[in-house]
Structures are given as C-alpha cells and as structure tokens.
Scaffold this motif. Structure first.
Motif, mmCIF file in Angstrom:
data_model
loop_
_atom_site.group_PDB
_atom_site.id
_atom_site.type_symbol
_atom_site.label_atom_id
_atom_site.label_comp_id
_atom_site.label_asym_id
_atom_site.label_seq_id
_atom_site.Cartn_x
_atom_site.Cartn_y
_atom_site.Cartn_z
ATOM 1 N N ILE A 18 0.850 -1.199 0.000
ATOM 2 C CA ILE A 18 0.000 0.000 0.000
ATOM 3 C C ILE A 18 0.885 1.248 0.000
ATOM 4 O O ILE A 18 1.971 1.254 0.585
ATOM 5 C CB ILE A 18 -0.966 -0.008 1.226
ATOM 6 C CG1 ILE A 18 -1.878 1.231 1.203
ATOM 7 C CG2 ILE A 18 -0.215 -0.113 2.529
ATOM 8 C CD1 ILE A 18 -2.997 1.192 2.221
ATOM 9 N N SER A 19 0.431 2.280 -0.681
ATOM 10 C CA SER A 19 1.178 3.537 -0.733
ATOM 11 C C SER A 19 1.109 4.263 0.613
ATOM 12 O O SER A 19 0.057 4.271 1.261
ATOM 13 C CB SER A 19 0.592 4.441 -1.817
ATOM 14 O OG SER A 19 0.969 5.778 -1.580
ATOM 15 N N ASN B 297 3.426 12.080 -0.128
ATOM 16 C CA ASN B 297 2.868 12.820 -1.260
ATOM 17 C C ASN B 297 3.149 12.188 -2.631
ATOM 18 O O ASN B 297 2.444 12.464 -3.579
ATOM 19 C CB ASN B 297 3.334 14.285 -1.245
ATOM 20 C CG ASN B 297 4.837 14.410 -1.226
ATOM 21 O OD1 ASN B 297 5.530 13.533 -0.729
ATOM 22 N ND2 ASN B 297 5.343 15.490 -1.787
ATOM 23 N N ARG B 298 4.198 11.339 -2.734
ATOM 24 C CA ARG B 298 4.488 10.785 -4.055
ATOM 25 C C ARG B 298 4.797 9.298 -3.977
ATOM 26 O O ARG B 298 5.660 8.862 -3.227
ATOM 27 C CB ARG B 298 5.691 11.501 -4.694
ATOM 28 C CG ARG B 298 5.555 13.009 -4.695
ATOM 29 C CD ARG B 298 6.534 13.628 -5.661
ATOM 30 N NE ARG B 298 5.928 13.754 -6.964
ATOM 31 C CZ ARG B 298 6.588 14.086 -8.075
ATOM 32 N NH1 ARG B 298 7.887 14.277 -8.038
ATOM 33 N NH2 ARG B 298 5.946 14.205 -9.207
ATOM 34 N N THR B 299 4.069 8.529 -4.758
ATOM 35 C CA THR B 299 4.360 7.109 -4.891
ATOM 36 C C THR B 299 4.310 6.773 -6.377
ATOM 37 O O THR B 299 3.347 7.124 -7.057
ATOM 38 C CB THR B 299 3.330 6.261 -4.121
ATOM 39 O OG1 THR B 299 3.323 6.682 -2.755
ATOM 40 C CG2 THR B 299 3.688 4.787 -4.163
ATOM 41 N N ARG B 300 5.380 6.139 -6.863
ATOM 42 C CA ARG B 300 5.441 5.813 -8.290
ATOM 43 C C ARG B 300 5.156 4.332 -8.495
ATOM 44 O O ARG B 300 5.250 3.525 -7.570
ATOM 45 C CB ARG B 300 6.818 6.141 -8.850
ATOM 46 C CG ARG B 300 7.191 7.596 -8.720
ATOM 47 C CD ARG B 300 8.551 7.892 -9.338
ATOM 48 N NE ARG B 300 8.898 9.287 -9.094
ATOM 49 C CZ ARG B 300 9.397 9.727 -7.939
ATOM 50 N NH1 ARG B 300 9.643 8.892 -6.950
ATOM 51 N NH2 ARG B 300 9.663 11.010 -7.781
ATOM 52 N N LEU B 301 4.857 3.983 -9.729
ATOM 53 C CA LEU B 301 4.611 2.583 -10.058
ATOM 54 C C LEU B 301 5.843 1.744 -9.702
ATOM 55 O O LEU B 301 5.723 0.621 -9.192
ATOM 56 C CB LEU B 301 4.303 2.457 -11.560
ATOM 57 C CG LEU B 301 3.683 1.126 -11.973
ATOM 58 C CD1 LEU B 301 2.312 0.954 -11.334
ATOM 59 C CD2 LEU B 301 3.570 1.022 -13.485
ATOM 60 N N LEU C 113 -3.081 -3.019 -2.492
ATOM 61 C CA LEU C 113 -4.276 -2.350 -1.984
ATOM 62 C C LEU C 113 -4.248 -0.878 -2.334
ATOM 63 O O LEU C 113 -3.283 -0.177 -2.038
ATOM 64 C CB LEU C 113 -4.364 -2.517 -0.458
ATOM 65 C CG LEU C 113 -5.546 -1.845 0.236
ATOM 66 C CD1 LEU C 113 -6.875 -2.427 -0.231
ATOM 67 C CD2 LEU C 113 -5.419 -1.969 1.754
ATOM 68 N N ARG C 114 -5.297 -0.440 -2.997
ATOM 69 C CA ARG C 114 -5.452 0.989 -3.280
ATOM 70 C C ARG C 114 -6.598 1.484 -2.405
ATOM 71 O O ARG C 114 -7.645 0.843 -2.350
ATOM 72 C CB ARG C 114 -5.776 1.154 -4.762
ATOM 73 C CG ARG C 114 -6.412 2.477 -5.114
ATOM 74 C CD ARG C 114 -5.390 3.558 -5.356
ATOM 75 N NE ARG C 114 -5.162 3.623 -6.775
ATOM 76 C CZ ARG C 114 -4.486 4.559 -7.415
ATOM 77 N NH1 ARG C 114 -3.927 5.513 -6.795
ATOM 78 N NH2 ARG C 114 -4.324 4.545 -8.689
ATOM 79 N N VAL C 115 -6.387 2.616 -1.712
ATOM 80 C CA VAL C 115 -7.434 3.160 -0.843
ATOM 81 C C VAL C 115 -7.778 4.577 -1.286
ATOM 82 O O VAL C 115 -6.895 5.427 -1.418
ATOM 83 C CB VAL C 115 -6.987 3.171 0.640
ATOM 84 C CG1 VAL C 115 -8.093 3.730 1.533
ATOM 85 C CG2 VAL C 115 -6.606 1.773 1.102
ATOM 86 N N HIS C 116 -9.047 4.814 -1.501
ATOM 87 C CA HIS C 116 -9.488 6.166 -1.842
ATOM 88 C C HIS C 116 -9.333 7.040 -0.595
ATOM 89 O O HIS C 116 -9.863 6.701 0.464
ATOM 90 C CB HIS C 116 -10.949 6.136 -2.285
ATOM 91 C CG HIS C 116 -11.469 7.475 -2.702
ATOM 92 N ND1 HIS C 116 -10.886 8.208 -3.696
ATOM 93 C CD2 HIS C 116 -12.501 8.220 -2.255
ATOM 94 C CE1 HIS C 116 -11.547 9.344 -3.848
ATOM 95 N NE2 HIS C 116 -12.529 9.372 -2.983
#
Ligand SMILES: *Cc1c(COP(=O)(O)O)cnc(C)c1O
Length: 471
Positions: A171-172, A203-207, A222-225
């Motif tokens: 997770i980011s 603030n920044r997460t890359r692929l 996991l991506r969280v809105h």
C-alpha cells in the motif's frame, strides 16, 4: 426566596388530572405519566434550589410545556429521529444517508412478516441470503459477483483476511489513512493477519515503488481512496490502469477500497474526485469495497464486488457469518439499487436530491420558509431573521474539497444568545441540530427533509415566545 416557588409546586395527583396529563395517559398509561411528572418535578426542584428560575415563573405553564418532553424522553431511551439543519449531508454522527421512500417501504414489508431470506422459491429448498442484492450489483457495476456485509470496515477486513492472510499487502504511504471513528487502514491490516508493506512517500508514490516491493510473499496490492482528506501540490500516484497492469504482470490481486461507493457521475454537481465503482471494475480492479450508506444513499452496509473466483473465496470465509447483514438491510439496499437500475436514483434518493439543489434553489426554499415563519410570528417578536450565502458539506468522508454553495438562514434573538437557542433546538421534542457561526444561529435547509420543515418552523417560533430557561 426560592421557598415560595418550591411551595407553589402542586402535587403529582393534582397534576395528573390536568387535560394534558389525561391525554398523555390515554396514549400511554397513568403510571407512565406519573413517572414522567416525578422526574420533571425532581428536576424543577433542583433548578429552583440552584436559583435558575426567576421568582415570577409560572410553574403550571412551565410544567405543561415540559411534560411532553419528559414523556418523549422516557420513551426514547436512545436512538431517536432528529432534524439535521447543519447542511452536512452525510453526517456520521447523525446517521449518514436518509433512505428513499421505496427503501423504507421495502423494510416495512419484509419486517412485517416472513420472507425468502434464505429460501430458494424456484427450487422450494434452502437458499442463500448472500445472493439477494447480487444480480442488481452485477448489472449496475458490471462485476462478476458481489456480497454484502455489515459495513465497509467489515468489507475491508474480510477481503484482507481472505486474500492477504499470511502474506504481504502493498500500500502507498499516501493511503495509510484514518477514516474517523478510529478506523485505521494499518490497524485493520494487522488484525487481518496480513503484513503491510508500505511504499513511496506521503505525497508521491510511483509505479516503480510498488514494483520493487513485490516479492514471493506479496499477495495483494491495496489501493485506498483517501476519502476524507486530500494531498495537494507536489503529488504523484500511478493511475488505476497502471496498477491493474502491474498486478496482472505479477499475478497479484488488486483490491480497491473506494470508501464512499458512488454509482453515478457527480461532476454535474461540481464534485470531481469521487470515482464511481463501475469505473474501477471496468478498469480491471479485481475486488472493490464501498459503503452502502455514504454517497450510494442506502442503509449501512459494506459492498464487496469483483471477480467471481475471489468472491467465492470471500463467501466461504468463516468471518462472513459474523459480518453478514439482516433482512432489513437487504430489503433497503436492494430497493435503493433498483432505483439506480430503473433510472430514478436522482429523483428518489434523498442524498442525491440534496446534492443537486443549487444555491438558487436553496435561496427560494429559504425565502419561502422565512415568509411562512414571519406570517405566523406575533408582530413584536424577538427574532431577527436574515439570509446569506454559505456552503454545505458532503461529509461522511466524501469529497472534502468540494463545498456546495448554499443559502443559510441566520437567526438572531434579542431574548437569548445563539448558544441558548442552539441548546433549545437540540432539546426540542424532535431535536434539531443547527450550526453556530460568529455568534449567530445558522440553519442550512439543504440537509432538512421536506417533511421536517414544519416542525423546524414551529421550534423556531418557540424561540421567540419562550419565557423560561431551558430544561
Ligand atoms: C468510510 C470509509 C470506510 C469505512 O466504511 P464504513 O461503512 O463506515 O465502515 C473505509 N474505507 C474508506 C476509504 C472510507 O471512506
């Protein structure tokens, strides 16, 4: 001193014969009204001893005005309806989304008698409850399967427990959020037995951050809105499509916690950053989770939708039994989803109706309200009523950056402070929750249901007429 007032209090037996007591006794029982009077008089004596009542207080009038409050209070021990005049549409403290009339009717019908909750009518045999809203969700979202659990927190918990157990979930760091009510994504992950692998920065997460964290223990991404907050300025995160591709490449499961779970495009209402659940499914996310009682406008529920194989595993998880919902939730949710299906959501679902109202609509509504109020107030009343522009809030952790332009009703009272008015409204028989801004009492009709306008009007009138301090 206060002794004179104390001596003026009549006996309970006398008060029980008042027409008001008689009529309340008919609606309940004499014994119940006796208890209410006893509570009221106890409180009255305390207030007299604390010198909170003026010597010339009309005790009989005061008792008559407060008895219905005690009658109501002793019946409603806990949960009770209130009027939300705050302008916050999805107020978590105030029960989030009001239901559409069709959903209420469905609850009524199902609650009244028996239902096919776990009975397959076609086969005449045992059926399964977790299929009730599934067909509608499949059509609306374009997903292969769906199940309903108690709320979205439960949905996230269950999904992680089944799909990430004994493995790692990436997770980011920009999505390690707390939703409120102490629901923290990292804590939920710990409870579910998954190991959290944080990547990127706030603030920044890359692929490439995701990609380099992948190892043989990785099970899900996991991506969280971020729901209730926004990172703005120097920011970066991979697109959903890129995450889908990455998950595919490494044979991982992509899970997205959407939070609000919006099924319609809200851009026309000025809300730009609430993604729809169907867009995530279309992009290829394997499993999405969202709430039933946020932007969807249904009952409290957590919806899990996505690929059939994963949903089959989730259905078999032992936690499913503990997190499942009752027939009333299924009834309300299915009926709410039907409104989306037949294209009547914008007209019938209260939260969507309230969202659409423009500043102009609310100006007209407020003008109308004030006109009716003024017509019924005595000539020399103590209120100063005005209007001004302002904003309503969506709330419930949805679109925090999007204030909705509205018209506010501003109430000043030469007889009492804004605080005293706020307390009185809050202690009304049908409690009213209002805002205070710059020492003025503020009413935003956007969150007030049409049926609640009349009791709201009456309560405001009472603010101009009262003569004693509040209970
Ligand atoms: C609101 C929210 C939750 C919790 O949902 P509940 O239905 O309140 O349990 C979880 N995740 C996100 C992103 C949310 O916005």
């Amino acid at each position: 001193m206060s002794k004179t007032l104390l001596r003026q209090i009549k006996s309970i037996d006398y008060l029980l014969e008042l027409p008001l007591s008689q009529s309340l006794s008919q609606k309940s029982s004499r014994e119940f009204v006796r208890e209410c009077l006893r509570d009221l008089l106890d409180n009255l004596r305390q207030r007299i001893l604390a010198s909170q009542l003026p010597e010339n207080t009309e005790l009989d009038a005061l008792i008559e005005s407060e008895l219905p409050i005690y009658w109501q209070k002793n019946l409603y021990s806990n949960l009770q309806p209130i009027i939300n005049a705050t302008g916050t549409l999805l107020h978590t403290n105030l029960g989030r989304a009001p239901l559409a009339p069709q959903a209420l009717e469905a609850i009524n019908k199902v609650a009244k008698g028996y239902s096919n909750l776990e009975y397959n009518l076609a086969k005449g045999a045992r059926g399964s409850r977790d299929e009730h809203s599934e067909e509608l969700l499949k059509v609306l979202l374009g997903c292969e399967a769906a199940v309903i659990v108690n709320n979205n927190a439960a949905a996230v918990m269950l999904v992680l427990d089944e799909l990430a157990q004994d493995g790692e979930a990436i997770i980011s760091r920009g999505e390690l959020i707390e939703i409120g009510g102490a629901f923290r994504i990292p804590d939920v992950m710990k409870k579910s037995g998954a190991t959290l692998r944080e990547v990127g920065t706030t603030n920044r997460t890359r692929l490439s951050d995701y990609e380099s964290a992948i190892n043989e223990n990785t099970k899900i991404i996991l991506r969280v809105h971020p729901s209730n907050y926004r990172i703005i300025g120097f920011t970066e995160k991979p697109s959903l499509i890129d995450l889908v591709k990455l998950a595919k490449k490494y044979n991982l499961i992509l899970v997205e916690d959407l939070g609000s779970g919006c099924l319609v495009d809200l851009r026309d209402c000025g809300i730009k950053d609430e993604p729809t659940a169907q867009a995530s499914i279309l992009a290829g996310v394997d499993v999405v989770t969202f709430s039933g009682d946020k932007m969807l406008g249904g009952p409290q529920a957590g919806i899990i939708a996505g690929k059939k194989a994963y949903l089959a595993r989730i259905r078999r998880n032992p936690l499913m039994r503990a997190l499942r919902v009752d027939k009333l939730s299924y009834a309300a949710l299915s009926e709410t989803l039907k409104l989306y299906r037949i294209g009547k959501a914008w007209q019938q679902i209260p939260i969507l109706r309230a969202l659409q109202a423009t500043e102009k609509d609310l100006l007209l509504r407020s003008q109308n309200f004030l006109r009716r109020l003024k017509r019924r107030l005595p000539k020399d009343h103590s209120l100063k009523l005005s209007m001004r522009g302002g904003s309503s809030v969506i709330g419930g952790g949805s679109a925090p950056e999007t204030p909705l332009p509205t018209t506010l009703i501003v109430i000043e009272n030469s007889k009492m402070s804004a605080n005293e008015m706020e307390i009185r409204l809050r202690k009304n028989i049908l409690p009213i929750i209002a805002r205070i801004e710059e020492n003025n009492l503020i009413i935003d009709l956007r969150s007030v249901l049409d049926d609640d306008e009349e009791p709201l009007l009456k309560a405001i009138m009472a603010l101009a007429l009262v003569t004693f301090p509040s209970v």
